[in-house]
Design a protein around this motif. Structure first.
Motif, short mmCIF file in Angstrom:
data_model
loop_
_atom_site.label_atom_id
_atom_site.label_comp_id
_atom_site.label_asym_id
_atom_site.label_seq_id
_atom_site.Cartn_x
_atom_site.Cartn_y
_atom_site.Cartn_z
N HIS A 124 0.83 -1.21 0.00
CA HIS A 124 0.00 0.00 0.00
C HIS A 124 0.87 1.26 0.00
CE1 HIS A 124 -3.44 2.55 0.89
NE2 HIS A 124 -2.74 3.08 1.86
N GLN A 125 1.87 1.30 0.86
CA GLN A 125 2.77 2.46 0.92
C GLN A 125 3.48 2.66 -0.42
OE1 GLN A 125 5.30 1.68 4.28
NE2 GLN A 125 3.78 2.36 5.75
N PHE A 126 3.87 1.57 -1.03
CA PHE A 126 4.55 1.65 -2.32
C PHE A 126 3.61 2.19 -3.39
CE2 PHE A 126 5.75 -0.16 -6.42
CZ PHE A 126 7.01 0.39 -6.55
N VAL A 127 2.41 1.64 -3.47
CA VAL A 127 1.45 2.08 -4.48
C VAL A 127 1.08 3.55 -4.24
CG1 VAL A 127 -0.90 1.78 -5.38
CG2 VAL A 127 0.55 -0.21 -4.98
N MET A 128 0.85 3.92 -2.99
CA MET A 128 0.48 5.30 -2.68
C MET A 128 1.60 6.28 -3.08
SD MET A 128 -2.59 5.44 -1.50
CE MET A 128 -2.70 6.99 -0.63
N SER A 129 2.83 5.87 -2.90
CA SER A 129 3.93 6.77 -3.25
C SER A 129 4.17 6.83 -4.76
CB SER A 129 5.22 6.36 -2.52
OG SER A 129 5.69 5.13 -3.02
N ASN A 130 3.54 5.92 -5.51
CA ASN A 130 3.73 5.89 -6.96
C ASN A 130 2.45 6.13 -7.75
OD1 ASN A 130 6.66 5.07 -7.54
ND2 ASN A 130 6.04 3.68 -5.90
N THR A 131 1.40 6.59 -7.09
CA THR A 131 0.15 6.92 -7.75
C THR A 131 0.01 8.43 -7.74
OG1 THR A 131 -0.77 4.87 -6.91
CG2 THR A 131 -2.33 6.45 -7.81
N TYR A 132 0.21 9.05 -8.90
CA TYR A 132 0.29 10.50 -8.96
C TYR A 132 -0.99 11.17 -9.44
CZ TYR A 132 5.15 9.01 -8.97
OH TYR A 132 6.33 8.40 -8.68
N ASP A 133 -1.76 10.52 -10.24
CA ASP A 133 -2.87 11.17 -10.92
C ASP A 133 -4.16 11.17 -10.12
OD1 ASP A 133 -1.10 11.48 -12.97
OD2 ASP A 133 -1.85 9.77 -14.12
N ASP A 135 -6.67 11.62 -6.62
CA ASP A 135 -6.91 12.27 -5.33
C ASP A 135 -6.46 11.30 -4.23
OD1 ASP A 135 -9.30 11.99 -3.16
OD2 ASP A 135 -8.83 14.11 -3.55
N GLU A 136 -5.99 11.81 -3.10
CA GLU A 136 -5.42 10.95 -2.06
C GLU A 136 -6.43 9.91 -1.55
OE1 GLU A 136 -3.43 11.28 2.35
OE2 GLU A 136 -3.26 13.00 1.02
N THR A 137 -7.68 10.32 -1.33
CA THR A 137 -8.69 9.38 -0.85
C THR A 137 -8.97 8.30 -1.88
OG1 THR A 137 -9.69 11.12 0.48
CG2 THR A 137 -11.04 9.17 0.05
N VAL A 138 -9.13 8.71 -3.13
CA VAL A 138 -9.39 7.75 -4.21
C VAL A 138 -8.18 6.83 -4.36
CG1 VAL A 138 -9.79 7.51 -6.70
CG2 VAL A 138 -10.98 9.29 -5.41
N SER A 139 -7.00 7.39 -4.28
CA SER A 139 -5.78 6.60 -4.40
C SER A 139 -5.68 5.57 -3.27
CB SER A 139 -4.56 7.53 -4.36
OG SER A 139 -3.39 6.83 -4.53
N ASP A 140 -6.09 5.95 -2.07
CA ASP A 140 -6.08 5.04 -0.94
C ASP A 140 -7.03 3.86 -1.19
OD1 ASP A 140 -5.28 4.27 1.70
OD2 ASP A 140 -7.19 5.03 2.46
#
Length: 184
Positions: A124-133, A135-140
């Motif tokens: 999860h931490q890895f994906v969150m740090s590499n998902t740029y496009d 919104d933070e909530t959607v990315s989570d």
């Protein structure tokens, strides 16, 4: 003389880890005792206590080594590039394939239930740090969805004793992640 001690320590830790994995195939961590571990590993109790406090400490050591390896694998790849993402997945599957019994045991009900959560947290931490496009909530939510699915697919693959190659599984997972139905 120091090298022999190091080899002996390495051997002792190796047989204790293998014994722990073997015991967890049959019983839950709550029922693993130092006595039974020592009998299985053919070592004495004082030797066990030289290396670990208790069976939980041994299990945590095994898990920590895997978590460290997973972090190293993930940090060596860039997630945003399509081919690199597939290669990273294949490399992780190869790592799992090198220790199928360990993963089969650590991801089942007899082991520490927190291990799967720890693996998910690393991913999860890895994906969150590499998902740029996103919104933070959607990315989570996206990360949670993708990782949960991938881990359960991997658990099913391990349980089936890996009939598909790591290449095939990487292709399947990659297709699922990208919202498609994989072609075989």
């Amino acid at each position: 003389m120091g090298e022999k001690l190091d080899r002996r320590k390495q051997y002792t830790r190796k047989v204790l880890k293998e014994s722990m994995i073997d015991m967890l195939k049959q019983t839950s961590i709550n029922h693993v005792t130092v006595k039974t571990l020592c009998e299985m590993a053919d070592i004495n109790r004082s030797t066990f206590y030289t290396h670990y406090r208790d069976p939980y400490d041994l299990l945590m050591t095994i898990e920590d080594e895997i978590i460290t390896d997973l972090k190293n694998y993930l940090n060596s790849y860039s997630f945003d590039q399509d081919e690199e993402s597939r290669l990273m997945t294949k490399k992780l599957l190869e790592y799992i394939e090198d220790m199928p019994e360990t993963f089969r045991v650590l991801l089942n009900e007899n082991s520490d239930p927190a291990f799967e959560k720890r693996v998910m947290n690393v991913a999860h931490q890895f994906v969150m740090s590499n998902t740029y496009d996103l919104d933070e909530t959607v990315s989570d939510y996206y990360s949670t969805y993708i990782i949960s699915g991938a881990i359960h697919v991997i658990k099913a693959w391990i349980a089936a004793e890996r009939p598909e190659s790591t290449e095939e599984m990487a292709h399947l997972i990659h297709a699922f992640v990208n919202g498609g139905t994989p072609e075989r």
